[in-house]
Design an enzyme around this catalytic site. Structure first.
Site, mmCIF file in Angstrom:
data_model
loop_
_atom_site.group_PDB
_atom_site.id
_atom_site.type_symbol
_atom_site.label_atom_id
_atom_site.label_comp_id
_atom_site.label_asym_id
_atom_site.label_seq_id
_atom_site.Cartn_x
_atom_site.Cartn_y
_atom_site.Cartn_z
ATOM 1 N N GLU A 1 -10.258 7.954 8.390
ATOM 2 C CA GLU A 1 -10.099 6.617 8.975
ATOM 3 C C GLU A 1 -11.456 6.058 9.380
ATOM 4 O OE1 GLU A 1 -6.969 5.634 11.567
ATOM 5 O OE2 GLU A 1 -5.649 7.192 10.806
ATOM 6 N N SER B 1 -5.766 2.864 10.010
ATOM 7 C CA SER B 1 -4.364 2.674 10.362
ATOM 8 C C SER B 1 -4.263 1.861 11.641
ATOM 9 C CB SER B 1 -3.669 4.024 10.545
ATOM 10 O OG SER B 1 -4.230 4.715 11.630
#
Length: 184
Positions: free
Chosen positions: A59, A86
């Protein structure tokens, strides 16, 4: 992939010069350097953050803005990566670019200074280079050596699919149904 509701509307159609970071370590080392050649029209590009490059497609997609631009009041700019992000993210970030740069995907050929155009309405993202220049860069590109020689990460490196294929092991694909769990 872009979350248009999080993007700055004026950046949904934008052309600017690329500022390329070869991996997350390069980004962390240079993003806040005073000598980084960048302005509010630049497009930040993070390579090497996909399923194999990360590894694991970390991420890292919420690329930070350079502090020298934050100090001037810049709050968003176009950012591109083969990484993921996310949650309810912010900003004009195009992520999950696939195939990833680590396997020679489109970001692998981008260099600092290349003009990139994003047009969300037309659903296009293009580097403004001739076919001949792209072919020359493709011919000179070499896939990085495998990092892992054995164990789970070696298996993962050999068999994981790209983002547009689901980032799953290739041997798990097919049409067989997933069994329902037994309830006792």
């Amino acid at each position: 992939m872009i979350k248009t509701s999080a993007a700055t509307p004026r950046l949904l159609q934008h052309t600017g010069p690329a500022v390329v970071f070869k991996d997350y370590e390069d980004l962390a080392a240079r993003i806040d350097r005073a000598d980084l050649v960048v302005d509010e029209n630049s497009i930040l590009v993070l390579q090497g953050a996909g399923p194999l490059g990360g590894p694991g497609m970390p991420e890292w997609g919420m690329l930070p803005l350079p502090s020298k631009l934050l100090n001037k009041g810049v709050r968003d700019m176009v950012r591109l990566s083969d990484a993921r992000m996310s949650g309810t993210a912010y900003g004009t970030c195009v992520l999950h670019i696939s195939p990833e740069s680590h396997v020679g995907g489109p970001l692998a050929l981008v260099r600092t200074g290349d003009l990139i155009s994003l047009d969300v309405e037309r659903r296009t993202l293009e580097v403004r280079l001739s076919d001949a220049e792209l072919a020359q860069r493709r011919a000179l590109w070499h896939r990085p050596a495998l990092r892992y020689k054995r164990g789970y990460m070696a298996l993962y490196s050999e068999r994981v699919t790209q983002a547009h294929e689901g980032c799953d092991f290739d041997f798990l694909g097919g049409t067989a149904p997933t069994p329902e769990p037994e309830i006792h």
